[in-house]
Design a protein around this motif. Sequence first.
Motif, PDB file in Angstrom:
ATOM      1  N   LEU A  24     -27.484 -29.877  -9.669  1.00 10.21           N
ATOM      2  CA  LEU A  24     -26.253 -29.651 -10.415  1.00 10.21           C
ATOM      3  C   LEU A  24     -26.578 -28.831 -11.650  1.00 10.21           C
ATOM      4  N   SER A  25     -25.594 -28.103 -12.128  1.00 13.05           N
ATOM      5  CA  SER A  25     -25.739 -27.378 -13.385  1.00 13.05           C
ATOM      6  C   SER A  25     -24.640 -27.802 -14.340  1.00 13.05           C
ATOM      7  N   LEU A  26     -25.027 -28.202 -15.520  1.00 17.12           N
ATOM      8  CA  LEU A  26     -24.076 -28.570 -16.559  1.00 17.12           C
ATOM      9  C   LEU A  26     -23.970 -27.440 -17.573  1.00 17.12           C
ATOM     10  N   SER A  27     -22.791 -27.324 -18.154  1.00 18.80           N
ATOM     11  CA  SER A  27     -22.559 -26.338 -19.206  1.00 18.80           C
ATOM     12  C   SER A  27     -21.979 -27.032 -20.431  1.00 18.80           C
ATOM     13  N   CYS A  28     -22.298 -26.495 -21.581  1.00 17.65           N
ATOM     14  CA  CYS A  28     -21.732 -27.002 -22.832  1.00 17.65           C
ATOM     15  C   CYS A  28     -21.295 -25.797 -23.645  1.00 17.65           C
ATOM     16  N   ALA A  29     -20.000 -25.602 -23.737  1.00 15.21           N
ATOM     17  CA  ALA A  29     -19.445 -24.475 -24.488  1.00 15.21           C
ATOM     18  C   ALA A  29     -19.117 -24.930 -25.905  1.00 15.21           C
ATOM     19  N   ALA A  30     -19.638 -24.197 -26.870  1.00 19.63           N
ATOM     20  CA  ALA A  30     -19.431 -24.551 -28.278  1.00 19.63           C
ATOM     21  C   ALA A  30     -18.441 -23.605 -28.930  1.00 19.63           C
ATOM     22  N   SER A  31     -17.617 -24.154 -29.787  1.00 21.47           N
ATOM     23  CA  SER A  31     -16.713 -23.334 -30.589  1.00 21.47           C
ATOM     24  C   SER A  31     -16.747 -23.845 -32.022  1.00 21.47           C
ATOM     25  N   SER A  76     -26.477 -19.930 -32.204  1.00 18.47           N
ATOM     26  CA  SER A  76     -27.912 -19.706 -32.368  1.00 18.47           C
ATOM     27  C   SER A  76     -28.490 -20.457 -33.561  1.00 18.47           C
ATOM     28  N   ARG A  77     -27.649 -20.896 -34.471  1.00 16.62           N
ATOM     29  CA  ARG A  77     -28.121 -21.595 -35.665  1.00 16.62           C
ATOM     30  C   ARG A  77     -28.209 -23.105 -35.453  1.00 16.62           C
ATOM     31  N   TYR A  78     -27.910 -23.526 -34.260  1.00 15.61           N
ATOM     32  CA  TYR A  78     -27.890 -24.949 -33.976  1.00 15.61           C
ATOM     33  C   TYR A  78     -28.896 -25.311 -32.897  1.00 15.61           C
ATOM     34  N   THR A  79     -29.556 -26.422 -33.090  1.00 15.94           N
ATOM     35  CA  THR A  79     -30.315 -27.034 -32.010  1.00 15.94           C
ATOM     36  C   THR A  79     -29.301 -27.694 -31.077  1.00 15.94           C
ATOM     37  N   MET A  80     -29.377 -27.334 -29.816  1.00 15.33           N
ATOM     38  CA  MET A  80     -28.445 -27.851 -28.817  1.00 15.33           C
ATOM     39  C   MET A  80     -29.207 -28.739 -27.853  1.00 15.33           C
ATOM     40  N   SER A  81     -28.675 -29.919 -27.626  1.00 17.69           N
ATOM     41  CA  SER A  81     -29.394 -30.896 -26.809  1.00 17.69           C
ATOM     42  C   SER A  81     -28.467 -31.559 -25.801  1.00 17.69           C
ATOM     43  N   TRP A  82     -29.105 -32.141 -24.806  1.00 23.87           N
ATOM     44  CA  TRP A  82     -28.415 -32.991 -23.840  1.00 23.87           C
ATOM     45  C   TRP A  82     -28.990 -34.401 -23.941  1.00 23.87           C
ATOM     46  N   PHE A  83     -28.093 -35.356 -23.940  1.00 21.27           N
ATOM     47  CA  PHE A  83     -28.442 -36.761 -23.855  1.00 21.27           C
ATOM     48  C   PHE A  83     -27.706 -37.348 -22.649  1.00 21.27           C
ATOM     49  N   THR A 131     -34.065 -27.842 -16.391  1.00 17.58           N
ATOM     50  CA  THR A 131     -34.295 -26.692 -17.263  1.00 17.58           C
ATOM     51  C   THR A 131     -33.115 -26.543 -18.210  1.00 17.58           C
ATOM     52  N   ILE A 132     -33.396 -26.324 -19.472  1.00 18.28           N
ATOM     53  CA  ILE A 132     -32.326 -26.069 -20.433  1.00 18.28           C
ATOM     54  C   ILE A 132     -32.417 -24.619 -20.891  1.00 18.28           C
ATOM     55  N   SER A 133     -31.270 -24.010 -21.065  1.00 20.23           N
ATOM     56  CA  SER A 133     -31.229 -22.629 -21.532  1.00 20.23           C
ATOM     57  C   SER A 133     -29.948 -22.421 -22.340  1.00 20.23           C
ATOM     58  N   ARG A 134     -29.908 -21.311 -23.047  1.00 21.09           N
ATOM     59  CA  ARG A 134     -28.718 -21.016 -23.852  1.00 21.09           C
ATOM     60  C   ARG A 134     -28.350 -19.551 -23.732  1.00 21.09           C
ATOM     61  N   ASP A 135     -27.073 -19.283 -23.865  1.00 21.66           N
ATOM     62  CA  ASP A 135     -26.561 -17.928 -23.918  1.00 21.66           C
ATOM     63  C   ASP A 135     -25.781 -17.834 -25.225  1.00 21.66           C
ATOM     64  N   ASN A 136     -26.391 -17.260 -26.233  1.00 27.13           N
ATOM     65  CA  ASN A 136     -25.754 -17.220 -27.545  1.00 27.13           C
ATOM     66  C   ASN A 136     -24.483 -16.364 -27.541  1.00 27.13           C
ATOM     67  N   LYS A 170     -22.328 -16.257 -25.305  1.00 29.48           N
ATOM     68  CA  LYS A 170     -21.244 -17.082 -24.764  1.00 29.48           C
ATOM     69  C   LYS A 170     -21.134 -18.424 -25.477  1.00 29.48           C
ATOM     70  N   SER A 171     -22.007 -18.645 -26.461  1.00 27.56           N
ATOM     71  CA  SER A 171     -22.024 -19.926 -27.182  1.00 27.56           C
ATOM     72  C   SER A 171     -22.082 -21.101 -26.210  1.00 27.56           C
ATOM     73  N   THR A 172     -22.949 -20.971 -25.239  1.00 23.92           N
ATOM     74  CA  THR A 172     -23.023 -21.973 -24.177  1.00 23.92           C
ATOM     75  C   THR A 172     -24.471 -22.359 -23.920  1.00 23.92           C
ATOM     76  N   VAL A 173     -24.667 -23.640 -23.680  1.00 21.77           N
ATOM     77  CA  VAL A 173     -25.965 -24.173 -23.304  1.00 21.77           C
ATOM     78  C   VAL A 173     -25.849 -24.738 -21.893  1.00 21.77           C
ATOM     79  N   TYR A 174     -26.893 -24.546 -21.117  1.00 21.28           N
ATOM     80  CA  TYR A 174     -26.873 -24.961 -19.728  1.00 21.28           C
ATOM     81  C   TYR A 174     -27.991 -25.973 -19.469  1.00 21.28           C
ATOM     82  N   LEU A 175     -27.722 -26.864 -18.544  1.00 19.88           N
ATOM     83  CA  LEU A 175     -28.748 -27.785 -18.068  1.00 19.88           C
ATOM     84  C   LEU A 175     -28.767 -27.694 -16.552  1.00 19.88           C
ATOM     85  N   ARG A 176     -29.832 -27.125 -16.040  1.00 15.17           N
ATOM     86  CA  ARG A 176     -30.003 -27.026 -14.603  1.00 15.17           C
ATOM     87  C   ARG A 176     -30.828 -28.215 -14.143  1.00 15.17           C
TER      88      ARG A 176
END
Length: 125
Positions: free
Chosen positions: A17-24, A29-36, A68-73, A75-81
């Motif tokens: 599965l792939s999860l997405s987290c869209a930030a607004s 890029s100035r934030y540490t983005m995490s999954w719990f 795997t975690i990745s980010r697309d600045n 798109k302001s989105t972080v992904y968890l594969r």
Amino acid sequence: VQLQASGGGLVQAGGSLSLSCAASGITNSRYTMSWFRQAPGKEREFVAAVWRGGPNTYLADSVKGRFTISRDNAKSTVYLRMNSLTPDDTALYYCAASSTLILSSLRTWSMYAYWGQGTQVTVSS
């Protein structure tokens, strides 16, 4: 600030599965983005993080080699594969953000200022 998590669902053991987290409201890029994640009756636990301002990523030992975690600045989105899922991965998955986190607090959920609403991941055996 809003974090919108999506992508959860029901999958069989061994699946992906792939999860997405869209930030607004933040400069991603100035934030540490995490999954719990939090399973019923268990404490919220750290899964993965991508450090602010750079490419460094961190994973919980239980998911190394599978997630795997990745980010697309842009798109302001972080992904968890998530690959090779097991029933132990079943939980409500949350994304979180912090601009002031220090590395030693990376895995401490109470140190994060912003949270998404959670997305359910269920892995059947």
